[in-house]
Design a protein around this motif. Structure first.
Motif, mmCIF file in Angstrom:
data_model
loop_
_atom_site.group_PDB
_atom_site.id
_atom_site.type_symbol
_atom_site.label_atom_id
_atom_site.label_comp_id
_atom_site.label_asym_id
_atom_site.label_seq_id
_atom_site.Cartn_x
_atom_site.Cartn_y
_atom_site.Cartn_z
ATOM 1 N N LYS A 81 5.327 -4.244 9.438
ATOM 2 C CA LYS A 81 4.281 -3.820 8.501
ATOM 3 C C LYS A 81 2.942 -3.703 9.200
ATOM 4 O O LYS A 81 2.611 -4.487 10.088
ATOM 5 C CB LYS A 81 4.184 -4.824 7.344
ATOM 6 C CG LYS A 81 3.159 -4.452 6.285
ATOM 7 C CD LYS A 81 3.241 -5.370 5.063
ATOM 8 C CE LYS A 81 2.765 -6.771 5.357
ATOM 9 N NZ LYS A 81 2.657 -7.600 4.127
ATOM 10 N N VAL A 82 2.159 -2.708 8.767
ATOM 11 C CA VAL A 82 0.775 -2.552 9.220
ATOM 12 C C VAL A 82 -0.124 -2.585 7.991
ATOM 13 O O VAL A 82 0.109 -1.869 7.008
ATOM 14 C CB VAL A 82 0.573 -1.235 9.988
ATOM 15 C CG1 VAL A 82 -0.918 -0.990 10.248
ATOM 16 C CG2 VAL A 82 1.341 -1.256 11.308
ATOM 17 N N THR A 83 -1.164 -3.427 8.042
ATOM 18 C CA THR A 83 -2.136 -3.527 6.955
ATOM 19 C C THR A 83 -3.478 -2.982 7.434
ATOM 20 O O THR A 83 -4.029 -3.468 8.422
ATOM 21 C CB THR A 83 -2.323 -4.983 6.509
ATOM 22 O OG1 THR A 83 -1.059 -5.529 6.104
ATOM 23 C CG2 THR A 83 -3.324 -5.080 5.364
ATOM 24 N N ALA A 84 -3.997 -1.972 6.759
ATOM 25 C CA ALA A 84 -5.326 -1.432 7.074
ATOM 26 C C ALA A 84 -6.352 -2.148 6.202
ATOM 27 O O ALA A 84 -6.212 -2.200 4.973
ATOM 28 C CB ALA A 84 -5.360 0.070 6.827
ATOM 29 N N VAL A 85 -7.373 -2.697 6.843
ATOM 30 C CA VAL A 85 -8.393 -3.474 6.134
ATOM 31 C C VAL A 85 -9.661 -2.630 6.033
ATOM 32 O O VAL A 85 -10.078 -1.995 7.007
ATOM 33 C CB VAL A 85 -8.668 -4.791 6.872
ATOM 34 C CG1 VAL A 85 -9.705 -5.617 6.122
ATOM 35 C CG2 VAL A 85 -7.370 -5.586 7.043
ATOM 36 N N HIS A 86 -10.299 -2.623 4.850
ATOM 37 C CA HIS A 86 -11.397 -1.679 4.605
ATOM 38 C C HIS A 86 -12.306 -2.191 3.491
ATOM 39 O O HIS A 86 -12.057 -3.240 2.883
ATOM 40 C CB HIS A 86 -10.806 -0.326 4.189
ATOM 41 C CG HIS A 86 -10.103 -0.409 2.865
ATOM 42 N ND1 HIS A 86 -10.705 -0.104 1.666
ATOM 43 C CD2 HIS A 86 -8.840 -0.811 2.540
ATOM 44 C CE1 HIS A 86 -9.860 -0.294 0.671
ATOM 45 N NE2 HIS A 86 -8.715 -0.731 1.177
ATOM 46 N N LYS A 87 -13.341 -1.417 3.215
ATOM 47 C CA LYS A 87 -14.206 -1.624 2.052
ATOM 48 C C LYS A 87 -14.527 -0.261 1.440
ATOM 49 O O LYS A 87 -15.674 0.055 1.103
ATOM 50 C CB LYS A 87 -15.482 -2.373 2.465
ATOM 51 C CG LYS A 87 -16.336 -2.863 1.294
ATOM 52 C CD LYS A 87 -15.659 -3.902 0.437
ATOM 53 C CE LYS A 87 -16.594 -4.411 -0.658
ATOM 54 N NZ LYS A 87 -15.898 -5.310 -1.617
ATOM 55 N N ALA A 88 -13.480 0.568 1.306
ATOM 56 C CA ALA A 88 -13.661 1.939 0.833
ATOM 57 C C ALA A 88 -14.040 2.018 -0.630
ATOM 58 O O ALA A 88 -14.484 3.068 -1.102
ATOM 59 C CB ALA A 88 -12.385 2.745 1.075
#
Length: 399
Positions: free
Chosen positions: A224-231
């Motif tokens: 799994k890959v988790t993209a972390v953001h504040k979009a």
């Protein structure tokens, strides 16, 4: 203002992607006392294309590596690295370059950049940033990463067997975009009391770090890959990063993809970190999550990190803490710096020496129960180093 935009255009220009890097290739549990196959994986993908960086600085069977001792505990830890390399018979010579936190030290920065370009690889201590002095300018740490285009900061936060921690079974790879975001140092005071600080997000660098993360996951059997953001707030900047990650995920259908807002991610990291596998994120969020991850598995004295570019690689401790308050007291934990040096050896293709040093470090912690004060014990730095040296000497004779 014109100067700011000129700098912005330089930072955001598109550079040809001639090759890329492999990083943090350890695939087995750190307690294993067996020499591991650090370079396993079939095929050559973006994150593997850079064959041993620094190979051009190999002479007579020996490598030359730039060493930057840095501030705080850096110089004493580098001394221990050199001692252990000598006992292990590692075929590496260090070209030592001094950088300090003193203003007006620009010549030293240029010398260090030149040395890293010449040798391809560096081992670096933390460099203090005088954040309360507006005249200090760009952080030396940031200057090295940006000037060398070290686009990926990679660290693996994994539970250390034998060390108490609030959570067990943690094994998270944190991949941080390392050259833009809030770290472009583009800010100015418009009028007294009003400061503008630019956050730069580009599709080119977002795609590059997203591809690196997915190929890392694919190559190492991660799920799994988790993209972390504040979009939800920065809809254009973080929105662009998030969209690049989403589109990249379509090229890797066998890898689960999810996204998570940074504030929720921080809470999830401290409450249920086992849910994470590979994480990818912009620069500032990576700084925060990396420190949380290191804290979860034992603190800044344990976790190594690496900064990977298309041509150069710089290895250091994960949290880039100078440890100024404990410098010279013989209490610093050398684990993170020694493991960073082992990652550097892997990168150079010196796997047997990397395994020798890693195994000795893990044995000192898991079997010999060496505990420096940061781990709640009373052992000194020298106690830890001497224990490692004994194991290195014993195993080196068998090699």
């Amino acid at each position: 203002m014109a100067a700011v935009w000129q700098k912005c255009s330089v930072l955001c220009r598109s550079l040809p992607a001639t090759a890329a890097a492999k990083a943090f290739s350890r695939s087995a549990a750190p307690c294993s006392l067996q020499v591991r196959d650090f370079h396993s994986g079939a095929g050559r993908c973006y994150s593997q294309q850079l064959a041993t960086v620094g190979a051009s600085s190999k002479y007579g069977g020996r490598y030359t590596v730039t060493m930057i001792p840095g501030d705080g505990i850096g110089p004493e830890l580098m001394g221990h690295v050199k001692d252990i390399f000598r006992y292990a018979g590692v075929p590496v010579d260090f070209e030592e370059v001094q950088i300090t936190s003193q203003e007006g030290d620009e010549e030293a920065i240029e010398n260090a950049i030149t040395a890293i370009k010449r040798n391809g690889v560096a081992l670096k201590g933390g460099l203090k940033t005088l954040h309360l002095d507006p005249s200090f300018g760009v952080s030396r740490n940031v200057a090295v990463r940006v000037r060398l285009d070290l686009f990926a900061n990679v660290l693996r936060c994994k539970t250390f067997p034998g060390l108490p921690s609030r959570h067990g079974d943690i094994d998270i790879v944190i991949i941080r975009e390392n050259t833009e975001g809030e770290y472009t140092s583009l800010e100015h005071e418009n009028v007294p009391g009003v400061v503008e600080s630019y956050k730069i997000i580009t599709a080119r660098n977002s795609n590059r770090i997203a591809r690196y993360a997915f190929e890392y996951a694919q190559r190492h059997g991660r799920k799994k890959v988790t993209a972390v953001h504040k979009a939800n707030i920065m809809k254009m900047g973080d929105g662009l990063f998030l969209e690049c990650c989403r589109k990249m995920s379509e090229e890797f259908p066998d890898i689960q993809y999810e996204s998570m807002i940074i504030d929720n991610c921080s809470m999830q990291m401290v409450s249920r970190p086992q849910q994470f596998d590979v994480m990818v994120m912009p620069n500032l969020y990576g700084n925060i999550i990396s420190n949380i991850g290191a804290g979860l598995v034992g603190g800044p004295g344990l976790v190594p990190g690496e900064n990977i570019g298309e041509q150069y690689a710089v290895f250091e401790t994960a949290t880039r803490n100078t440890g100024k308050s404990i410098a010279g007291q013989n209490v610093a934990n050398p684990t993170a710096m020694l493991l960073a040096s082992a990652l550097m050896l892997e990168h150079l293709g010196l796997d047997k020496y990397a395994g020798l040093i890693e195994n000795a470090v893990y044995k000192a912690l898991a079997e010999n129960k060496i505990r420096t004060p940061d781990l709640g014990g009373q052992h000194s730095t020298v106690d830890m180093v001497q224990t490692i040296v004994k194991e290195v000497e014993a195993q080196a004779d068998k090699m």
